[in-house]
Design a protein around this motif. Sequence first.
Motif, PDB file in Angstrom:
ATOM      1  N   ARG A   4     -32.057  40.858 -40.047  1.00  0.00           N
ATOM      2  CA  ARG A   4     -33.429  40.423 -39.761  1.00  0.00           C
ATOM      3  C   ARG A   4     -33.724  39.052 -40.369  1.00  0.00           C
ATOM      4  NH1 ARG A   4     -33.937  46.101 -40.645  1.00  0.00           N
ATOM      5  NH2 ARG A   4     -34.742  47.115 -38.766  1.00  0.00           N
ATOM      6  N   LEU A   5     -33.073  38.732 -41.482  1.00  0.00           N
ATOM      7  CA  LEU A   5     -33.310  37.435 -42.129  1.00  0.00           C
ATOM      8  C   LEU A   5     -32.745  36.300 -41.278  1.00  0.00           C
ATOM      9  CD1 LEU A   5     -34.430  35.890 -44.540  1.00  0.00           C
ATOM     10  CD2 LEU A   5     -32.235  36.239 -45.688  1.00  0.00           C
ATOM     11  N   ASP A   6     -31.563  36.498 -40.734  1.00  0.00           N
ATOM     12  CA  ASP A   6     -30.939  35.533 -39.834  1.00  0.00           C
ATOM     13  C   ASP A   6     -30.920  34.112 -40.397  1.00  0.00           C
ATOM     14  OD1 ASP A   6     -29.551  34.885 -37.508  1.00  0.00           O
ATOM     15  OD2 ASP A   6     -31.396  34.359 -36.441  1.00  0.00           O
ATOM     16  N   ARG A   7     -30.574  34.005 -41.667  1.00  0.00           N
ATOM     17  CA  ARG A   7     -30.456  32.718 -42.381  1.00  0.00           C
ATOM     18  C   ARG A   7     -31.768  31.932 -42.461  1.00  0.00           C
ATOM     19  NH1 ARG A   7     -24.617  30.204 -40.576  1.00  0.00           N
ATOM     20  NH2 ARG A   7     -23.430  32.099 -40.902  1.00  0.00           N
ATOM     21  N   HIS A  16     -42.111  37.962 -50.356  1.00  0.00           N
ATOM     22  CA  HIS A  16     -41.979  38.193 -48.921  1.00  0.00           C
ATOM     23  C   HIS A  16     -40.540  38.552 -48.581  1.00  0.00           C
ATOM     24  CE1 HIS A  16     -45.743  35.879 -47.384  1.00  0.00           C
ATOM     25  NE2 HIS A  16     -46.029  36.895 -48.146  1.00  0.00           N
ATOM     26  N   VAL A  17     -39.579  37.796 -49.156  1.00  0.00           N
ATOM     27  CA  VAL A  17     -38.164  38.038 -48.883  1.00  0.00           C
ATOM     28  C   VAL A  17     -37.375  37.983 -50.190  1.00  0.00           C
ATOM     29  CG1 VAL A  17     -36.112  37.301 -47.624  1.00  0.00           C
ATOM     30  CG2 VAL A  17     -38.367  36.945 -46.606  1.00  0.00           C
ATOM     31  N   TRP A  18     -36.670  39.064 -50.446  1.00  0.00           N
ATOM     32  CA  TRP A  18     -35.740  39.116 -51.558  1.00  0.00           C
ATOM     33  C   TRP A  18     -34.335  39.271 -50.990  1.00  0.00           C
ATOM     34  CZ3 TRP A  18     -38.257  43.434 -55.025  1.00  0.00           C
ATOM     35  CH2 TRP A  18     -39.449  42.948 -55.586  1.00  0.00           C
ATOM     36  N   CYS A  19     -33.358  38.785 -51.740  1.00  0.00           N
ATOM     37  CA  CYS A  19     -31.970  39.050 -51.365  1.00  0.00           C
ATOM     38  C   CYS A  19     -31.233  39.540 -52.602  1.00  0.00           C
ATOM     39  CB  CYS A  19     -31.302  37.837 -50.732  1.00  0.00           C
ATOM     40  SG  CYS A  19     -31.242  36.370 -51.733  1.00  0.00           S
ATOM     41  N   GLY A  20     -30.123  40.201 -52.379  1.00  0.00           N
ATOM     42  CA  GLY A  20     -29.365  40.761 -53.492  1.00  0.00           C
ATOM     43  C   GLY A  20     -27.880  40.702 -53.238  1.00  0.00           C
ATOM     44  N   ASP A  21     -27.140  40.738 -54.328  1.00  0.00           N
ATOM     45  CA  ASP A  21     -25.683  40.770 -54.242  1.00  0.00           C
ATOM     46  C   ASP A  21     -25.133  41.201 -55.592  1.00  0.00           C
ATOM     47  OD1 ASP A  21     -23.176  40.604 -53.126  1.00  0.00           O
ATOM     48  OD2 ASP A  21     -23.214  38.441 -52.809  1.00  0.00           O
ATOM     49  N   GLY A  75     -44.866  44.838 -47.754  1.00  0.00           N
ATOM     50  CA  GLY A  75     -44.446  43.936 -46.685  1.00  0.00           C
ATOM     51  C   GLY A  75     -43.224  43.111 -47.030  1.00  0.00           C
ATOM     52  N   LEU A  76     -42.321  43.670 -47.797  1.00  0.00           N
ATOM     53  CA  LEU A  76     -41.171  42.950 -48.328  1.00  0.00           C
ATOM     54  C   LEU A  76     -39.930  43.191 -47.471  1.00  0.00           C
ATOM     55  CD1 LEU A  76     -40.103  41.337 -50.805  1.00  0.00           C
ATOM     56  CD2 LEU A  76     -39.804  43.521 -51.946  1.00  0.00           C
ATOM     57  N   LEU A  77     -39.134  42.149 -47.277  1.00  0.00           N
ATOM     58  CA  LEU A  77     -37.837  42.235 -46.622  1.00  0.00           C
ATOM     59  C   LEU A  77     -36.771  42.057 -47.695  1.00  0.00           C
ATOM     60  CD1 LEU A  77     -36.285  42.236 -43.815  1.00  0.00           C
ATOM     61  CD2 LEU A  77     -36.219  39.747 -44.094  1.00  0.00           C
ATOM     62  N   PHE A  78     -35.762  42.942 -47.706  1.00  0.00           N
ATOM     63  CA  PHE A  78     -34.658  42.822 -48.655  1.00  0.00           C
ATOM     64  C   PHE A  78     -33.368  42.620 -47.883  1.00  0.00           C
ATOM     65  CE2 PHE A  78     -31.097  44.380 -51.106  1.00  0.00           C
ATOM     66  CZ  PHE A  78     -31.277  43.698 -52.301  1.00  0.00           C
ATOM     67  N   SER A 105     -26.394  41.129 -43.827  1.00  0.00           N
ATOM     68  CA  SER A 105     -25.532  40.087 -43.280  1.00  0.00           C
ATOM     69  C   SER A 105     -24.552  40.680 -42.285  1.00  0.00           C
ATOM     70  CB  SER A 105     -24.716  39.437 -44.396  1.00  0.00           C
ATOM     71  OG  SER A 105     -25.535  38.846 -45.358  1.00  0.00           O
ATOM     72  N   ARG A 106     -24.043  39.814 -41.431  1.00  0.00           N
ATOM     73  CA  ARG A 106     -22.953  40.237 -40.560  1.00  0.00           C
ATOM     74  C   ARG A 106     -21.720  40.467 -41.426  1.00  0.00           C
ATOM     75  NH1 ARG A 106     -23.147  35.139 -37.031  1.00  0.00           N
ATOM     76  NH2 ARG A 106     -23.782  34.400 -39.068  1.00  0.00           N
ATOM     77  N   ARG A 107     -20.881  41.356 -41.010  1.00  0.00           N
ATOM     78  CA  ARG A 107     -19.692  41.711 -41.801  1.00  0.00           C
ATOM     79  C   ARG A 107     -18.841  40.473 -42.095  1.00  0.00           C
ATOM     80  NH1 ARG A 107     -17.872  46.346 -43.122  1.00  0.00           N
ATOM     81  NH2 ARG A 107     -19.114  47.462 -41.582  1.00  0.00           N
ATOM     82  N   GLY A 108     -18.549  40.274 -43.397  1.00  0.00           N
ATOM     83  CA  GLY A 108     -17.658  39.204 -43.816  1.00  0.00           C
ATOM     84  C   GLY A 108     -18.213  37.801 -43.683  1.00  0.00           C
ATOM     85  N   ASN A 109     -19.539  37.657 -43.604  1.00  0.00           N
ATOM     86  CA  ASN A 109     -20.124  36.328 -43.413  1.00  0.00           C
ATOM     87  C   ASN A 109     -20.963  35.948 -44.632  1.00  0.00           C
ATOM     88  OD1 ASN A 109     -21.525  34.026 -42.529  1.00  0.00           O
ATOM     89  ND2 ASN A 109     -21.308  34.668 -40.404  1.00  0.00           N
ATOM     90  N   CYS A 110     -20.359  35.249 -45.588  1.00  0.00           N
ATOM     91  CA  CYS A 110     -21.050  34.904 -46.836  1.00  0.00           C
ATOM     92  C   CYS A 110     -22.199  33.921 -46.612  1.00  0.00           C
ATOM     93  CB  CYS A 110     -20.070  34.360 -47.858  1.00  0.00           C
ATOM     94  SG  CYS A 110     -19.274  32.820 -47.373  1.00  0.00           S
TER      95      CYS A 110
END
Length: 180
Positions: A4-7, A16-21, A75-78, A105-110
């Motif tokens: 959904r983030l699509d870069r 609004h948008v968090w990311c994790g790794d 209303g948060l996107l992770f 993310s798409r598989r294997g796409n850093c």
Amino acid sequence: IPNRLDRQFQTTAPNHVWCGDVTYIWTGQRWSYLAVVLDLYARQVVGWALSSSPDSQLTGRALTRAFETRGKPKGLLFHSDQGSHYTSTAYRQLLWRYRIEPSMSRRGNCWDNAPMERFFRSLKTEWVPSIGYRSMDEAHRDIAAYIHDYYCGLRPHQHNLGRCPDKAEAEFWIASKSVA
């Protein structure tokens, strides 16, 4: 789970948008694992956890810390990669419980999670000793100092026009109060 983030790494407000790794850190006689949650607005680290296992308990602790520290935003996107610690039933249930919309993310796409990759590069090249740490306790203390004191509190970010995440986010909250 769709990407959904699509870069689209530019956001208009915090929470609004968090990311994790997750990344690995050498601690004495073994690898330890660091899970981080990053708010994309000012690249603010909002949650993190360190563990000897790269599992959904680790990522769940980082997410819970972020969710509670930030006042349980709505209303948060992770966004994350497709690692098993993010695709597990336990983690997906945690997202559902917090009413956070998942994105992967798409598989294997850093490149789909580039801000997280950039954070880990900065941590490892600017701070973590090349031989690692003597213990997990030492790593925990030192990484906490990097995140809270240096990365969020002092380090200038090109994304924030040369301001650190703490200052960029504080300026947002001051401006939003003056508009309201």
